[in-house]
Motif scaffolding. Structure first.
Motif, mmCIF file in Angstrom:
data_model
loop_
_atom_site.group_PDB
_atom_site.id
_atom_site.type_symbol
_atom_site.label_atom_id
_atom_site.label_comp_id
_atom_site.label_asym_id
_atom_site.label_seq_id
_atom_site.Cartn_x
_atom_site.Cartn_y
_atom_site.Cartn_z
ATOM 1 N N LEU A 37 10.334 -3.475 -7.655
ATOM 2 C CA LEU A 37 11.062 -3.712 -8.895
ATOM 3 C C LEU A 37 11.470 -5.173 -9.036
ATOM 4 O O LEU A 37 11.421 -5.954 -8.090
ATOM 5 C CB LEU A 37 12.305 -2.821 -8.959
ATOM 6 N N ASP A 38 11.907 -5.515 -10.215
ATOM 7 C CA ASP A 38 12.418 -6.856 -10.507
ATOM 8 C C ASP A 38 13.533 -7.182 -9.502
ATOM 9 O O ASP A 38 14.476 -6.391 -9.338
ATOM 10 C CB ASP A 38 12.971 -6.874 -11.944
ATOM 11 N N PRO A 39 13.472 -8.320 -8.849
ATOM 12 C CA PRO A 39 14.474 -8.647 -7.826
ATOM 13 C C PRO A 39 15.892 -8.790 -8.373
ATOM 14 O O PRO A 39 16.849 -8.766 -7.597
ATOM 15 C CB PRO A 39 13.963 -9.978 -7.246
ATOM 16 N N ARG A 40 16.032 -8.906 -9.693
ATOM 17 C CA ARG A 40 17.390 -8.967 -10.267
ATOM 18 C C ARG A 40 18.123 -7.639 -10.133
ATOM 19 O O ARG A 40 19.364 -7.610 -10.141
ATOM 20 C CB ARG A 40 17.312 -9.370 -11.741
ATOM 21 N N ILE A 41 17.386 -6.554 -10.028
ATOM 22 C CA ILE A 41 18.014 -5.235 -9.949
ATOM 23 C C ILE A 41 18.624 -5.060 -8.553
ATOM 24 O O ILE A 41 17.939 -5.148 -7.540
ATOM 25 C CB ILE A 41 16.991 -4.116 -10.241
ATOM 26 N N GLN A 42 19.931 -4.815 -8.508
ATOM 27 C CA GLN A 42 20.649 -4.631 -7.244
ATOM 28 C C GLN A 42 20.563 -3.159 -6.831
ATOM 29 O O GLN A 42 21.352 -2.347 -7.289
ATOM 30 C CB GLN A 42 22.107 -5.035 -7.385
ATOM 31 N N LEU A 43 19.612 -2.835 -5.988
ATOM 32 C CA LEU A 43 19.427 -1.447 -5.592
ATOM 33 C C LEU A 43 20.368 -1.077 -4.452
ATOM 34 O O LEU A 43 20.543 -1.846 -3.499
ATOM 35 C CB LEU A 43 17.982 -1.210 -5.150
ATOM 36 N N LEU A 44 20.933 0.100 -4.537
ATOM 37 C CA LEU A 44 21.814 0.602 -3.486
ATOM 38 C C LEU A 44 21.217 1.855 -2.865
ATOM 39 O O LEU A 44 21.013 2.867 -3.538
ATOM 40 C CB LEU A 44 23.197 0.931 -4.048
ATOM 41 N N ASP A 45 20.921 1.779 -1.582
ATOM 42 C CA ASP A 45 20.569 2.952 -0.790
ATOM 43 C C ASP A 45 21.804 3.850 -0.692
ATOM 44 O O ASP A 45 22.940 3.361 -0.747
ATOM 45 C CB ASP A 45 20.133 2.466 0.610
ATOM 46 N N PRO A 46 21.646 5.176 -0.538
ATOM 47 C CA PRO A 46 22.833 6.032 -0.427
ATOM 48 C C PRO A 46 23.757 5.647 0.731
ATOM 49 O O PRO A 46 24.976 5.830 0.648
ATOM 50 C CB PRO A 46 22.243 7.440 -0.229
ATOM 51 N N ILE A 47 23.187 5.081 1.795
ATOM 52 C CA ILE A 47 24.016 4.697 2.949
ATOM 53 C C ILE A 47 24.901 3.514 2.581
ATOM 54 O O ILE A 47 26.117 3.513 2.841
ATOM 55 C CB ILE A 47 23.121 4.358 4.154
ATOM 56 N N ARG A 48 24.297 2.480 1.987
ATOM 57 C CA ARG A 48 25.079 1.311 1.574
ATOM 58 C C ARG A 48 26.108 1.697 0.507
ATOM 59 O O ARG A 48 27.243 1.207 0.505
ATOM 60 C CB ARG A 48 24.138 0.236 1.034
ATOM 61 N N PHE A 49 25.715 2.554 -0.420
ATOM 62 C CA PHE A 49 26.646 3.005 -1.452
ATOM 63 C C PHE A 49 27.848 3.686 -0.817
ATOM 64 O O PHE A 49 29.002 3.399 -1.167
ATOM 65 C CB PHE A 49 25.935 3.961 -2.414
ATOM 66 N N ALA A 50 27.594 4.570 0.131
ATOM 67 C CA ALA A 50 28.694 5.287 0.783
ATOM 68 C C ALA A 50 29.608 4.324 1.536
ATOM 69 O O ALA A 50 30.843 4.397 1.410
ATOM 70 C CB ALA A 50 28.132 6.336 1.725
ATOM 71 N N ASN A 51 29.021 3.418 2.302
ATOM 72 C CA ASN A 51 29.833 2.520 3.126
ATOM 73 C C ASN A 51 30.581 1.466 2.304
ATOM 74 O O ASN A 51 31.708 1.101 2.643
ATOM 75 C CB ASN A 51 28.951 1.835 4.178
ATOM 76 N N GLN A 52 29.955 0.978 1.232
ATOM 77 C CA GLN A 52 30.565 -0.110 0.473
ATOM 78 C C GLN A 52 31.460 0.376 -0.667
ATOM 79 O O GLN A 52 32.453 -0.280 -0.996
ATOM 80 C CB GLN A 52 29.474 -1.015 -0.094
ATOM 81 N N TYR A 53 31.119 1.535 -1.258
ATOM 82 C CA TYR A 53 31.827 1.970 -2.458
ATOM 83 C C TYR A 53 32.685 3.222 -2.258
ATOM 84 O O TYR A 53 33.706 3.375 -2.928
ATOM 85 C CB TYR A 53 30.832 2.236 -3.592
ATOM 86 N N LEU A 54 32.269 4.113 -1.373
ATOM 87 C CA LEU A 54 32.991 5.374 -1.226
ATOM 88 C C LEU A 54 34.029 5.331 -0.105
ATOM 89 O O LEU A 54 35.206 5.645 -0.320
ATOM 90 C CB LEU A 54 32.002 6.521 -0.985
ATOM 91 N N VAL A 55 33.600 4.969 1.092
ATOM 92 C CA VAL A 55 34.503 5.007 2.254
ATOM 93 C C VAL A 55 35.786 4.209 2.015
ATOM 94 O O VAL A 55 36.883 4.687 2.341
ATOM 95 C CB VAL A 55 33.760 4.526 3.523
ATOM 96 N N PRO A 56 35.719 3.002 1.431
ATOM 97 C CA PRO A 56 36.978 2.266 1.209
ATOM 98 C C PRO A 56 37.912 2.934 0.204
ATOM 99 O O PRO A 56 39.102 2.605 0.147
ATOM 100 C CB PRO A 56 36.501 0.907 0.668
ATOM 101 N N ARG A 57 37.392 3.870 -0.610
ATOM 102 C CA ARG A 57 38.191 4.496 -1.670
ATOM 103 C C ARG A 57 38.574 5.929 -1.342
ATOM 104 O O ARG A 57 39.136 6.625 -2.195
ATOM 105 C CB ARG A 57 37.404 4.468 -2.988
ATOM 106 N N LEU A 58 38.235 6.384 -0.129
ATOM 107 C CA LEU A 58 38.488 7.782 0.223
ATOM 108 C C LEU A 58 39.294 7.881 1.516
ATOM 109 O O LEU A 58 39.188 7.024 2.390
ATOM 110 C CB LEU A 58 37.165 8.528 0.404
ATOM 111 N N ASP A 59 40.078 8.934 1.618
ATOM 112 C CA ASP A 59 40.703 9.293 2.893
ATOM 113 C C ASP A 59 39.805 10.326 3.556
ATOM 114 O O ASP A 59 39.488 11.369 2.955
ATOM 115 C CB ASP A 59 42.096 9.882 2.671
ATOM 116 N N ILE A 60 39.395 10.037 4.775
ATOM 117 C CA ILE A 60 38.432 10.894 5.467
ATOM 118 C C ILE A 60 39.104 11.561 6.659
ATOM 119 O O ILE A 60 39.707 10.879 7.506
ATOM 120 C CB ILE A 60 37.201 10.078 5.929
ATOM 121 N N GLN A 61 39.012 12.860 6.729
ATOM 122 C CA GLN A 61 39.491 13.632 7.868
ATOM 123 C C GLN A 61 38.273 14.222 8.569
ATOM 124 O O GLN A 61 37.726 15.243 8.146
ATOM 125 C CB GLN A 61 40.430 14.756 7.397
#
Length: 938
Positions: free
Chosen positions: A805-829
């Protein structure tokens, strides 16, 4: 086939399943190939399952007077693992290992890969002593048989020195376990003549001061030429002598079925330096100074070697600026503690004080920089192989000199290479041991070129032995390559002793003839392997076998190396004339070489010249499927309808299941599979249900945190019927994002889009690229020309899209998405349930495997990462239509995850095969993260 071999096979078939006795032309060629530059095609290849089969095989071989050669990984370089007799390979059953005494020892079967043994020992900060460069591919059987060493183990930590005990089988079928007193005593009674012969040779050597001193001198440096005669000096008990004679005997004295190693320390603290010197003579003198310093490794590299890697990504820019005479040393220092490391570094720098270095003497503990230095060293051999002229062979020779003679010896070796016009040759090696490798390319199709090589090797032997009394083979084994020169190196007295050893162990001469010892003084220039051109994609292959441990079809059909071997032979016959076996080769290659290639690309991650054999498989599929281009185009043009049709088809299966039940549905689908010649998949209870259709969230780009594009698989395939959570992956992803306070926008017409991977895997490249470009434009628009990141919920799709794809598109793998966007916003037990993790091929290639494992550890207190599972072999739709590939790749899985409650991964199709072959549910890691998390307060 020769009559005696046919009679042998007829009798063997009463002991070994016919399926494991291989005589077809494709597999005898493919399996008969090793990493050396010799080619012999076995009469038959036998896959043995256990020690009892080995015993019966050897008894029958002696009865029928046929030759037997044992093979582990086939990474040997000197021709010791090829034969025109019976090749005995280890099945997947020879993979047992057991850590003993809190890591102080380890029990290993011969089929264990060296690096896998070290992974077992890592929690104990231990490792096995031998550290060959091929440790990620070579197996314990070969490490023992060749007394392999490597960059750090020297002569103090090889198999000979670190062996605790051995289980073995002699040529007459006699078994011995040297760790068992009862077995030792039984052996003495069963083998009185061998025991007496060993005692007599021991006493003769002890009484012969000249021979005694000769042996001690030869083993003061690295030496794998001939047999381990030092065993006659180092041990008194004939059984201990026998065990150590087996080390380095290259399968000519018996079969090693198990060893126990005394392990060595894996130091936690390391520092490395890349030291540049004005010329190779000064470099060699620095080696002599370092030989008494507390260094773990000293690797020498000459200027042509550095030049061969200077343009590769990540190399230090100053490599291009070096003068023609410059050489360097890669020095590594290790310590148990930081203080010990500092103390050793002080001593090493003091030893280097008399020597000027062009770029300083800085040592670094930075792991990335140290890895860069070692990548330079490890890239030398393949760098020559990758740029060699087509049709030529890359040869790596292996000699050792006394360390104090290294400087003049290197200069003379360089002069000799120039004399014989090996202008591309490079020299590098384990300088601390006086061990040098020199690599050059050779054409074996021209008799004049073969004679040039023969004359060159004659002079090499005169240089190494006549001038410096060094070793003609320091660590690669004698093989066929140096067998004619063993007497020259050792002298008549020691050579005669070696023949007496061979005759005492193998009186009928059935084990690996012409290896280690030979009466044929031309064996090193006979049976030379052709390397014909096949395809630009694979022509750089040097047939080293490094790719094999990661290949999902390695225990089913062929490995990448073997596919290339057969491809080369087919192309050769097409050019030079087709043999009688051509049509059978071509027909068998369709299934073994093309259909069962998962095309996952993991082979390129292990290949020293980065060959992706999957690219070849896709190219061949493209040629085969050219007649279906119209159908492929129709499917691409109507992709939205195809997507909806897939969901509808799965719903029909769901309805049928609810009416007739699991048993009837499975039986009917088996018939359908048979009638369609495998085109229709067999249903099983891990099969997905239809995913509920999700209407895309109509959110303007300006209001979106991310754009979410669900993969085709997650849009169509829901959970299996028995899964506890019946939500689709698309539902879970959207709900998890909302929990984290994130807004995900989607494409309005997402069902009409695909990254093109299903088409690419079938070789329909034009249609794949057409769909990719259509998606590219849609994502550019939705992401505001790349301003907003784009989440893809399936790793394989992300990997293809990141390349296309066009290199301008910032693709997020599910792993990176979870670590960068979800984990910091969630409390995990984290749950206390045991969770299995599967790292997909694309995740491995993207370098995200450790991130996935760490994410799993944040969600569970008990995480299992199954050993020896690389690619699952599902490979898009192959798990449906060629389920045996998936089953073979995952054969070790069930026993390792049976106590797990669930498994997680990042590919919906992979999860189907993982669930089927493990007996536990597998699903996206998003399900686990959603279950153990809640919105973070504040």
């Amino acid at each position: 086939m020769k009559a005696e071999y046919q009679a042998f096979i007829n009798d063997l078939s009463r002991v070994v399943d016919n399926a494991r006795i291989i005589t077809d032309p494709l597999r005898t060629l493919a399996f008969g190939t090793d990493a050396s530059f010799y080619r012999l095609i076995p009469q038959a290849v036998v896959m043995v399952d256990n020690e009892s089969e080995v015993v019966q095989l050897l008894l029958l071989a002696a009865q029928h007077k046929v030759h037997v050669t044992f093979r582990a990984a086939g990474t040997s370089l000197s021709g010791q693992a090829v034969t025109d007799g019976i090749l005995v390979r280890l099945s997947a059953n020879w993979n047992g290992s057991e850590v003993l005494d809190n890591g102080a020892r380890i029990r290993l079967q011969p089929g264990v890969v060296g690096a896998h043994a070290n992974r077992k020992l890592l929690p104990f900060q231990r490792k096995i002593g031998p550290d060959p460069a091929s440790i990620n591919a070579c197996k314990i059987g070969g490490i023992v048989a060749n007394n392999a060493s490597g960059m750090c183990c020297g002569t103090a930590q090889n198999t000979y020195q670190t062996l605790a005990s051995m289980r073995l089988v002699l040529a007459d079928g006699t078994r011995l376990d040297t760790a068992d007193p009862a077995s030792r005593e039984a052996f003495r009674k069963a083998q009185p003549e061998l025991i007496q012969a060993l005692e007599q040779m021991r006493d003769e050597v002890a009484a012969n001061d000249t021979l005694n001193q000769r042996i001690r001198k030869k083993f003061a440096i690295k030496n794998t030429t001939g047999y381990s005669l030092n065993a006659l000096l180092d041990f008194n008990d004939p059984i201990d002598i026998l065990m150590h004679l087996m080390v380095g005997s290259e399968g000519t004295l018996g079969f090693v079925s198990e060893v126990i190693y005394n392990t060595v320390e894996e130091h936690a603290f390391k520092a490395s330096a890349l030291l540049m010197f004005a010329d190779i003579e000064l470099t060699s003198k620095a080696v002599t100074a370092l030989s008494t310093a507390p260094v773990a490794a000293v690797e020498l590299m000459d200027r042509p070697g550095l030049r061969s890697v200077q343009d590769k990504p990540g190399m230090p820019p100053y490599l291009k600026e070096l003068g023609d005479d410059v050489a360097c040393l890669l020095v590594e220092v290790r310590g148990c503690t930081a203080a010990e490391l500092d103390q050793k570094l002080t001593a090493v720098i003091l030893a280097l004080e008399p020597f000027d270095c062009l770029y300083g003497k800085e040592f670094t503990t930075d792991a990335a920089t140290c890895q860069l230095y070692w990548n330079i060293r490890k890239g030398l051999f393949p760098a020559v192989g990758a740029v060699r002229e087509k049709g030529t062979t890359v040869i790596i020779e292996d000699v050792a000199f006394p360390v104090e003679a290294l400087a003049p010896a290197v200069l003379e070796l360089q002069s000799l290479l120039r004399k014989y016009r090996y202008d591309e040759a490079i020299i590098f090696g384990h300088a601390l041991s006086g061990n040098l490798h020199f690599v050059f390319t050779q054409n074996f199709t021209d008799p004049a070129e073969i004679q040039r090589y023969a004359d060159f090797m004659d002079e090499v032997c005169v240089l190494v032995v006549g001038r410096y009394d060094g070793s003609l083979k320091a660590e690669h084994g004698t093989g066929r390559n140096m067998a004619p020169f063993v007497e020259m190196e050792w002298g008549a007295q020691a050579y005669d002793l070696m023949w007496r050893i061979k005759e005492a162990f193998d009186p009928k001469g059935i084990l690996n003839p012409d290896v280690v010892l030979t009466r044929n003084l031309r064996s090193h220039i006979e049976n030379l392997k052709p390397i014909p051109e096949a395809d630009d994609l694979v022509d750089p292959c040097i047939e080293c076998g490094f790719c094999e441990p990661v290949c999902p079809s390695r225990n089913l059909t062929l490995t990448p190396r073997q596919r290339i071997v057969v491809m080369r032979e087919l192309k050769r016959q097409e050019r030079e004339g087709k043999n009688a076996d051509y049509e059978q080769l071509l027909g068998d290659f369709q299934y073994m070489g093309i259909d069962t290639c998962a095309a996952d690309g993991l082979c390129s991650t292990a290949c020293p010249v980065y060959i992706n054999t999957g690219d070849l498989a896709r190219k061949l599929r493209s040629q085969r499927n050219a007649g279906h281009a119209g159908t492929a185009q129709w499917l691409a043009d109507h992709f939205e309808g195809v997507s909806c049709g897939t969901r509808t088809g799965l719903k029909m299966v769901d309805v049928t299941r609810s009416v007739v039940g699991d048993t009837v549905l499975e039986a009917v689908s088996k018939v359908a599979t048979a009638v369609s010649f495998g085109k229709l998949p067999t249903w099983h209870n891990a099969m997905p249900q239809a995913a509920d259709k999700q209407e895309p969230a109509h959110i303007p780009a300006a209001s979106s945190d991310l754009v979410y594009f669900p993969s085709c698989a997650s849009r169509a395939m829901g959970p299996a019927k028995q899964d506890a959570d019946q939500r689709s992956l698309q539902q879970v992803t959207l709900e998890l994002a909302r929990k984290a306070g994130l807004t995900l926008g989607q494409l309005d017409d997402q069902d009409g889009h695909c990254c093109g991977m299903p088409f690419e895997s079938k070789g329909h490249f034009a249609q794949a690229d057409e769909l990719r470009e259509k998606l590219n434009q849609a994502l550019l628009k939705a992401s505001d020309n790349g301003r907003i990141p784009v989440l893809i919920d399936t790793s394989p799709c992300v990997f293809r899209m990141s390349q296309k794809l066009d290199p301008r598109i910032q693709l997020l793998d599910p792993i990176r998405f979870a670590n960068q966007y979800l984990v910091p916003r969630l409390d995990i037990q984290p749950t206390d349930d045991r969770v299995a993790v599967h790292v997909t091929c694309s995740t491995t290639k993207a370098g995200l495997g450790n991130e996935l494992i760490e994410l799993a550890k944040a969600c569970s207190t008990q995480v299992v990462v199954p050993e020896e599972i690389t690619c699952c072999g599902f490979a898009g739709d192959k798990g449906f239509v060629i389920p045996e590939l998936n089953a073979s790749a995952l054969k070790p899985l069930k026993g390792q995850v049976q106590e797990c409650k669930e498994g997680i991964s990042t590919s919906r199709t992979c999860e189907i095969g993982l669930a089927k072959n493990s007996g536990i549910p597998y699903h996206s890691m998003f399900y686990l993260l959603d279950r153990v998390s809640s919105p973070r307060k504040g």
